[in-house]
Design a protein around this motif. Structure first.
Motif, PDB file in Angstrom:
ATOM      1  N   THR A  28       0.842  -1.199   0.000  1.00  0.00           N
ATOM      2  CA  THR A  28       0.000   0.000   0.000  1.00  0.00           C
ATOM      3  C   THR A  28       0.873   1.243   0.000  1.00  0.00           C
ATOM      4  N   ASN A  29       0.265   2.320  -0.430  1.00  0.00           N
ATOM      5  CA  ASN A  29       0.885   3.640  -0.263  1.00  0.00           C
ATOM      6  C   ASN A  29      -0.208   4.464   0.393  1.00  0.00           C
ATOM      7  N   LYS A  30      -0.763   5.470  -0.315  1.00  0.00           N
ATOM      8  CA  LYS A  30      -1.974   6.125   0.209  1.00  0.00           C
ATOM      9  C   LYS A  30      -3.154   5.188   0.040  1.00  0.00           C
ATOM     10  N   GLY A  31      -3.134   4.437  -1.096  1.00  0.00           N
ATOM     11  CA  GLY A  31      -4.175   3.454  -1.375  1.00  0.00           C
ATOM     12  C   GLY A  31      -3.545   2.085  -1.538  1.00  0.00           C
ATOM     13  N   VAL A  32      -4.330   1.137  -2.040  1.00  0.00           N
ATOM     14  CA  VAL A  32      -3.817  -0.215  -2.297  1.00  0.00           C
ATOM     15  C   VAL A  32      -3.146  -0.193  -3.667  1.00  0.00           C
ATOM     16  N   LEU A  33      -1.867  -0.521  -3.705  1.00  0.00           N
ATOM     17  CA  LEU A  33      -1.118  -0.393  -4.965  1.00  0.00           C
ATOM     18  C   LEU A  33      -1.505  -1.470  -5.970  1.00  0.00           C
ATOM     19  N   VAL A  34      -1.820  -1.030  -7.198  1.00  0.00           N
ATOM     20  CA  VAL A  34      -2.212  -1.978  -8.252  1.00  0.00           C
ATOM     21  C   VAL A  34      -1.468  -1.660  -9.547  1.00  0.00           C
ATOM     22  N   ASN A  35      -1.405  -2.682 -10.416  1.00  0.00           N
ATOM     23  CA  ASN A  35      -0.847  -2.452 -11.756  1.00  0.00           C
ATOM     24  C   ASN A  35      -2.015  -2.151 -12.713  1.00  0.00           C
ATOM     25  N   ARG A  36      -1.727  -2.067 -14.008  1.00  0.00           N
ATOM     26  CA  ARG A  36      -2.763  -1.720 -14.986  1.00  0.00           C
ATOM     27  C   ARG A  36      -3.904  -2.745 -15.061  1.00  0.00           C
ATOM     28  N   PHE A  37      -3.634  -3.968 -14.517  1.00  0.00           N
ATOM     29  CA  PHE A  37      -4.689  -4.990 -14.512  1.00  0.00           C
ATOM     30  C   PHE A  37      -5.444  -4.992 -13.181  1.00  0.00           C
ATOM     31  N   LEU A  38      -5.173  -3.980 -12.380  1.00  0.00           N
ATOM     32  CA  LEU A  38      -5.824  -3.802 -11.082  1.00  0.00           C
ATOM     33  C   LEU A  38      -5.449  -4.907 -10.094  1.00  0.00           C
ATOM     34  N   GLU A  39      -4.309  -5.565 -10.372  1.00  0.00           N
ATOM     35  CA  GLU A  39      -3.805  -6.619  -9.496  1.00  0.00           C
ATOM     36  C   GLU A  39      -2.937  -6.009  -8.399  1.00  0.00           C
ATOM     37  N   THR A  40      -3.091  -6.505  -7.196  1.00  0.00           N
ATOM     38  CA  THR A  40      -2.166  -6.116  -6.137  1.00  0.00           C
ATOM     39  C   THR A  40      -0.942  -7.022  -6.266  1.00  0.00           C
ATOM     40  N   ASN A  41      -0.009  -6.886  -5.325  1.00  0.00           N
ATOM     41  CA  ASN A  41       1.178  -7.754  -5.387  1.00  0.00           C
ATOM     42  C   ASN A  41       0.851  -9.175  -4.930  1.00  0.00           C
ATOM     43  N   SER A  42      -0.364  -9.388  -4.381  1.00  0.00           N
ATOM     44  CA  SER A  42      -0.744 -10.741  -3.951  1.00  0.00           C
ATOM     45  C   SER A  42      -1.636 -11.380  -5.007  1.00  0.00           C
ATOM     46  N   LYS A  43      -1.311 -12.589  -5.396  1.00  0.00           N
ATOM     47  CA  LYS A  43      -2.049 -13.287  -6.449  1.00  0.00           C
ATOM     48  C   LYS A  43      -3.548 -13.360  -6.107  1.00  0.00           C
ATOM     49  N   ASP A  44      -4.353 -13.109  -7.133  1.00  0.00           N
ATOM     50  CA  ASP A  44      -5.823 -13.199  -7.014  1.00  0.00           C
ATOM     51  C   ASP A  44      -6.438 -12.162  -6.061  1.00  0.00           C
ATOM     52  N   ILE A  45      -5.663 -11.164  -5.691  1.00  0.00           N
ATOM     53  CA  ILE A  45      -6.250 -10.073  -4.887  1.00  0.00           C
ATOM     54  C   ILE A  45      -6.138  -8.787  -5.694  1.00  0.00           C
ATOM     55  N   TYR A  46      -7.271  -8.152  -5.896  1.00  0.00           N
ATOM     56  CA  TYR A  46      -7.356  -6.955  -6.744  1.00  0.00           C
ATOM     57  C   TYR A  46      -7.864  -5.778  -5.909  1.00  0.00           C
ATOM     58  N   ALA A  47      -7.667  -4.593  -6.408  1.00  0.00           N
ATOM     59  CA  ALA A  47      -8.270  -3.417  -5.757  1.00  0.00           C
ATOM     60  C   ALA A  47      -8.850  -2.515  -6.842  1.00  0.00           C
ATOM     61  N   ILE A  48     -10.051  -2.027  -6.618  1.00  0.00           N
ATOM     62  CA  ILE A  48     -10.689  -1.103  -7.571  1.00  0.00           C
ATOM     63  C   ILE A  48     -11.394   0.015  -6.798  1.00  0.00           C
ATOM     64  N   GLY A  49     -11.734   1.068  -7.502  1.00  0.00           N
ATOM     65  CA  GLY A  49     -12.486   2.169  -6.877  1.00  0.00           C
ATOM     66  C   GLY A  49     -11.575   3.103  -6.094  1.00  0.00           C
ATOM     67  N   ASP A  50     -12.182   3.773  -5.122  1.00  0.00           N
ATOM     68  CA  ASP A  50     -11.476   4.815  -4.359  1.00  0.00           C
ATOM     69  C   ASP A  50     -10.237   4.307  -3.622  1.00  0.00           C
ATOM     70  N   CYS A  51     -10.192   3.002  -3.314  1.00  0.00           N
ATOM     71  CA  CYS A  51      -9.066   2.494  -2.505  1.00  0.00           C
ATOM     72  C   CYS A  51      -7.872   2.115  -3.372  1.00  0.00           C
ATOM     73  N   ALA A  52      -8.062   2.045  -4.713  1.00  0.00           N
ATOM     74  CA  ALA A  52      -6.987   1.571  -5.583  1.00  0.00           C
ATOM     75  C   ALA A  52      -6.046   2.716  -5.964  1.00  0.00           C
ATOM     76  N   GLU A  53      -4.770   2.437  -5.911  1.00  0.00           N
ATOM     77  CA  GLU A  53      -3.779   3.444  -6.327  1.00  0.00           C
ATOM     78  C   GLU A  53      -2.887   2.836  -7.419  1.00  0.00           C
ATOM     79  N   GLN A  54      -2.910   3.457  -8.590  1.00  0.00           N
ATOM     80  CA  GLN A  54      -2.060   2.986  -9.683  1.00  0.00           C
ATOM     81  C   GLN A  54      -0.594   3.225  -9.292  1.00  0.00           C
TER      82      GLN A  54
END
Ligand SMILES: Cc1cc2nc3c(=O)[nH]c(=O)nc-3n(C[C@H](O)[C@H](O)[C@H](O)COP(=O)(O)OP(=O)(O)OC[C@H]3O[C@@H](n4cnc5c(N)ncnc54)[C@H](O)[C@@H]3O)c2cc1C
Length: 221
Positions: A28-54
């Motif tokens: 995480t940083n300010k939000g949950v860090l995601v790549n362009r596929f909205l994937e977090t660094n943990s497999k099968d865990i994604y973040a979208i919406g206000d909590c997601a940070e590119q």
């Protein structure tokens, strides 16, 4: 302290409420860090919406896009990925709309404030005399490329501006065909002629405002 005033505008912004994962292995940083596929660094865990940070903001967008249109687009994108059709989050041209008291506000493309605008960005502004309607169009000072529009009090059609931005139209084109973008209910007053006349006057042009054409409106980019 008491400060006398007529109106208070509160713009505190929002921040993701992600304390509950701060002690997990999810980055995480300010939000949950995601790549362009909205994937977090943990497999099968994604973040979208206000909590997601590119990890890297997309174009001029913020790394955290706290607006509901982007939340919906992220949801639509991720639904595809979860259903085995992995796709990248590509939000396209920036847009947003809101209501400020009883005045509707819309924005398509980028219109920067004077303080933040790049040196090539020029603005054309039109304001109705009753002070409840106004538009600001941003364009490139040399190429006249249409960069974006802010509207207050006049509803504009998202699809039309999205098309014009993708087609890289000029401000002259936007002014000429502005009636196609109008999305106010039937029998509302129209302002295209007035807007065109101000633009012509300020820029020494003689653009004629075209009548709305449904054929043009529904022709895809
Ligand atoms: C005052 C205000 C005005 C706004 N106006 C506009 C506007 O005009 N246009 C626009 O585009 N956007 C606007 N937004 C932003 C828009 O509302 C958000 O971008 C959108 O709601 C984000 O959706 P979301 O599902 O990501 O998050 P949210 O809608 O915040 O949903 C998150 C949900 O998760 C729940 N939750 C939180 N923590 C936990 C937990 N530990 N366990 C279980 N559940 C939890 C919360 O209760 C909430 O229901 C506005 C926001 C605010 C606050």
């Amino acid at each position: 302290e008491e400060i006398e005033c007529n109106i208070v505008g509160l713009t505190t912004g929002v921040s993701p409420n992600i304390d509950f994962i701060k002690n997990s292995t999810i980055e995480t940083n300010k939000g949950v860090l995601v790549n362009r596929f909205l994937e977090t660094n943990s497999k099968d865990i994604y973040a979208i919406g206000d909590c997601a940070e590119q990890r890297q903001a997309i174009g001029n967008r913020r790394a955290i896009e706290a607006v509901w249109y982007t939340g919906r687009m992220m949801g639509e994108t991720l639904a595809q990925t979860i259903c085995k059709n992995k796709i990248e989050y590509k939000p396209g041209n920036w847009f947003n709309s809101a209501k400020f008291f009883d005045i509707e506000y819309q924005t398509y493309g980028w219109v920067f404030s004077e303080k933040n605008s790049p040196s090539y960005e020029k603005h054309f502004q039109w304001k109705h005399q009753d002070d409840t309607k106004c538009i600001t169009i941003a364009y490139h000072k040399d190429s006249l490329l249409f960069l974006g529009i802010n509207t207050f009090g006049i509803r504009m059609r998202h699809e039309v501006f999205d098309k014009w931005l993708s087609e890289k139209r000029t401000i002259d084109y936007v002014i000429e065909y502005l009636a196609d973008a109008n999305f106010d209910p039937e029998f509302y007053s129209l302002y295209e002629k007035d807007i065109t006349s101000k633009f012509n006057q300020e820029n020494g042009k003689s653009i004629q405002s075209r009548k709305k054409s449904w054929k043009r409106i529904f022709t895809k980019a």
